[in-house]
Enzyme design. Structure first.
Site, short mmCIF file in Angstrom:
data_model
loop_
_atom_site.label_atom_id
_atom_site.label_comp_id
_atom_site.label_asym_id
_atom_site.label_seq_id
_atom_site.Cartn_x
_atom_site.Cartn_y
_atom_site.Cartn_z
N GLU A 208 -5.09 2.15 3.12
CA GLU A 208 -4.69 1.31 3.49
C GLU A 208 -5.33 1.28 4.86
O GLU A 208 -5.93 1.09 6.10
CB GLU A 208 -3.82 0.21 3.37
CG GLU A 208 -3.86 -0.87 4.24
CD GLU A 208 -3.34 -0.95 6.11
OE1 GLU A 208 -4.27 -1.78 6.63
OE2 GLU A 208 -3.04 -0.11 5.92
N GLU A 209 -4.26 2.70 4.99
CA GLU A 209 -4.54 3.37 6.69
C GLU A 209 -5.75 3.46 6.96
O GLU A 209 -6.18 4.29 8.18
CB GLU A 209 -3.49 4.01 6.53
CG GLU A 209 -1.40 3.62 6.63
CD GLU A 209 -1.20 2.43 7.69
OE1 GLU A 209 -2.24 1.97 8.25
OE2 GLU A 209 -0.26 1.99 7.71
N HIS B 2 0.41 -0.99 -0.50
CA HIS B 2 -0.34 -0.09 -0.07
C HIS B 2 0.74 1.19 -0.41
O HIS B 2 1.68 1.20 0.87
CB HIS B 2 -1.57 -0.30 1.32
CG HIS B 2 -0.39 0.25 2.67
ND1 HIS B 2 -0.42 1.34 3.00
CD2 HIS B 2 -0.59 -0.51 3.54
CE1 HIS B 2 0.14 1.20 4.49
NE2 HIS B 2 0.17 -0.37 4.65
N ASP C 121 6.27 0.80 6.15
CA ASP C 121 4.72 0.06 6.75
C ASP C 121 4.17 1.86 4.92
O ASP C 121 4.35 2.92 5.86
CB ASP C 121 4.07 0.66 7.80
CG ASP C 121 2.31 0.25 7.77
OD1 ASP C 121 2.45 -0.23 6.38
OD2 ASP C 121 2.24 0.93 8.79
N HIS D 176 4.36 3.28 12.10
CA HIS D 176 3.04 4.51 12.99
C HIS D 176 3.42 5.94 13.71
O HIS D 176 2.53 6.56 14.19
CB HIS D 176 2.16 3.64 12.99
CG HIS D 176 0.88 3.54 12.53
ND1 HIS D 176 -0.25 3.07 12.62
CD2 HIS D 176 0.93 2.52 11.19
CE1 HIS D 176 -1.23 2.14 11.67
NE2 HIS D 176 -0.44 2.02 10.50
ZN LIG Z 1 0.56 -1.17 6.32
#
Ligand SMILES: [Zn+2]
Length: 481
Positions: free
Chosen positions: A344-345, A298, A310, A444
């Site tokens: 996605e988040e 993503h 991420d 994150h």
């Molecule tokens: Zn992710």
């Protein structure tokens, strides 16, 4: 250009002799049937793809551009749009058929985020104590000048319920549920995350239902160094944040001694939803173009760091599959589709739009792969597939064995958020299974940056996805569902 047959025979016979003389562990020993289903030529091509990916820095250069030149890529942001255009352009350069497919996504913008304890037991004069915190996605704003209220601490949902409206209404709730670092260290990071992330997802809602003025959680993840962790939180109509693990401990200790009052300022705002895009790029199949194999990650990220692990890594690893095949002039029999997912988040707008546009094609899909657990050493794949499908993939395991990426673990859940609608529809679904022991220390947080990526390990991920992707695109039979 196909690989020479002479080399193929050497590989085939030497590995057959090896198998007879020295039994391999049963988990990876190719059965006669499964081995027969992969031609010597395919086995050789897979080994060549693996070695090419291990020697190539394309993947790292893509992660570097996405994270350092473009930066954080929140849904709805200018950087997310730039990343869409950049990835589309790069995939066009590889000769793929590239489409931007529309998706509606939220546009949430972080504002000011500060906190300080203004009253607490043992306070020296009127001195406040700074609290390190961040707003969660879905948070509403406090007044611009902030709000001040007593903090009430609960360690879990049951304790919060026991406190009840009487003790919660008009206060700031701190839900201090710790992320289990021992589970993470023992290789069960996803289990540890699953337990703690419930508080991020619905802590604010539970607090709001009891009349809380604002909700804080203990940051989810194993981060030390006083790093707050952001992420999605169900909209609850109150300001919602996460304090660092260190600050959660501090507040809990003080609140056990007597009243603690906090001044909290969070000024995020949610703008109107916006049209964004999944980048969808095809290397058309020569024999079965309608049988699609998806390789994906993503493109959007949180905004505190630059979204390296991420999930720029996942996008770059998927791009590398196409890059390697083009470099080796290998045209797959089935269509290899690279997807850089959006959102996605923040709710899965990209996933939902894709399902809406393509659900009727899912019965023809061969498989979908996503990488979204970082960029550390891959151990293999989590797979929502049948045992019969797993049997057919044993040759893939043997190709990935010297990387240590040969585990295929059957799951009963989708091993990727963006491929979950496909998994639900029965499409065999694979998630690259990285060593996740340190993933939730950075994910994150402001520390999700390029330096967390070990180039060698990133290349191993690229090799695992490219080998699995190409095998799925080339193997003679469809995977049973
Ligand atoms: Zn992710």
């Amino acid at each position: 250009m196909r690989i020479s047959t002479a080399l193929t025979f050497i590989l085939l016979f030497s590995s057959a002799a090896f198998a007879q003389n020295k039994p391999q562990p049963s988990a990876t020993r190719p059965t006669a049937n499964a081995q027969a289903s992969f031609s010597p030529q395919l086995m050789q091509e897979l080994a060549t793809i693996r070695d090419a990916a291990l020697a190539d820095d394309y993947t790292y250069r893509q992660v570097a551009h996405l994270t350092e030149n473009i930066g954080p890529r929140m849904s709805g942001s200018a950087q997310a749009q730039k990343a869409v255009e950049y990835v589309a352009e790069e995939l066009k350069k590889l000769g793929l058929e590239v489409r931007l497919e529309e998706a509606r996504v939220p546009h949430w913008v972080r504002g000011i985020e500060t906190g300080e304890l203004v009253e607490y037991p043992g306070q020296a004069g009127g001195t406040p104590q700074k609290i390190v915190l961040t707003a969660l996605g879905g948070s509403t704003a406090t007044p611009v000048e902030g709000l001040t209220a007593e903090v009430v601490v609960a360690h879990n949902f049951d304790e919060l319920k026991t406190l009840g409206r009487e003790k919660v209404a008009g206060k700031i709730v701190l839900l201090n549920f710790p992320f289990d670092k021992q589970k993470a260290a023992a290789g069960l990071a996803l289990d540890a995350y699953g337990e703690a992330v419930e508080y991020r997802g619905s802590g604010a809602k539970a607090a709001a239902e009891l009349g809380a003025l604002a909700s804080l959680i203990r940051s989810v993840g194993g981060a030390d160094y006083r790093l707050p962790h952001t992420g999605w939180s169900q909209a609850a109509g109150i300001p919602a944040g996460a304090v660092t693990a260190e600050d959660a401990d501090l507040i809990s200790h003080l609140a056990a001694e007597g009243p603690v009052r906090m001044h909290l300022t969070l000024t995020p705002h949610r703008m109107p939803d916006i049209t964004s895009y999944n980048v969808v790029a095809d290397l058309k199949g020569s024999e079965h173009p309608e049988q699609v194999v998806i390789v994906s990650g993503h493109l959007d990220s949180w905004d505190l760091g630059t979204g390296a692990i991420d999930d720029a890594a996942g996008v770059a690893v998927a791009m590398e599959t196409a890059h390697i095949l083009q470099q080796l002039h290998l045209q797959p029999k089935r269509t290899m589709r690279v997807i850089a997912w959006m959102d996605e988040e923040n709710g899965g707008g990209g996933r939902d739009a894709y399902a809406k546009a393509h659900a009727l094609e899912f019965p023809n899909y061969m498989a979908a792969i996503e990488s979204d657990l970082g960029a550390a050493h891959p151990l293999g794949f989590d797979a929502k597939v049948t045992p019969a499908a797993l049997d057919l993939l044993k040759p893939v395991q043997s190709v990935l064995q010297n990387l240590g990426a040969n585990i295929i673990k059957i799951t009963n859940y989708s091993p990727g958020a963006d491929i979950s609608t496909m998994a639900k529809a029965g499409v065999p679904a694979f998630g690259v299974k990285q060593d996740g022991r340190t993933y939730f220390n950075y994910h994150h947080t402001a520390a999700d940056t390029l330096d967390k990526i070990v180039p060698r390990e990133l290349r191993e991920n690229a090799a695992a996805m490219a080998v699995m992707g190409y095998a799925l695109a080339e193997m003679p039979q469809l995977l049973p569902r």
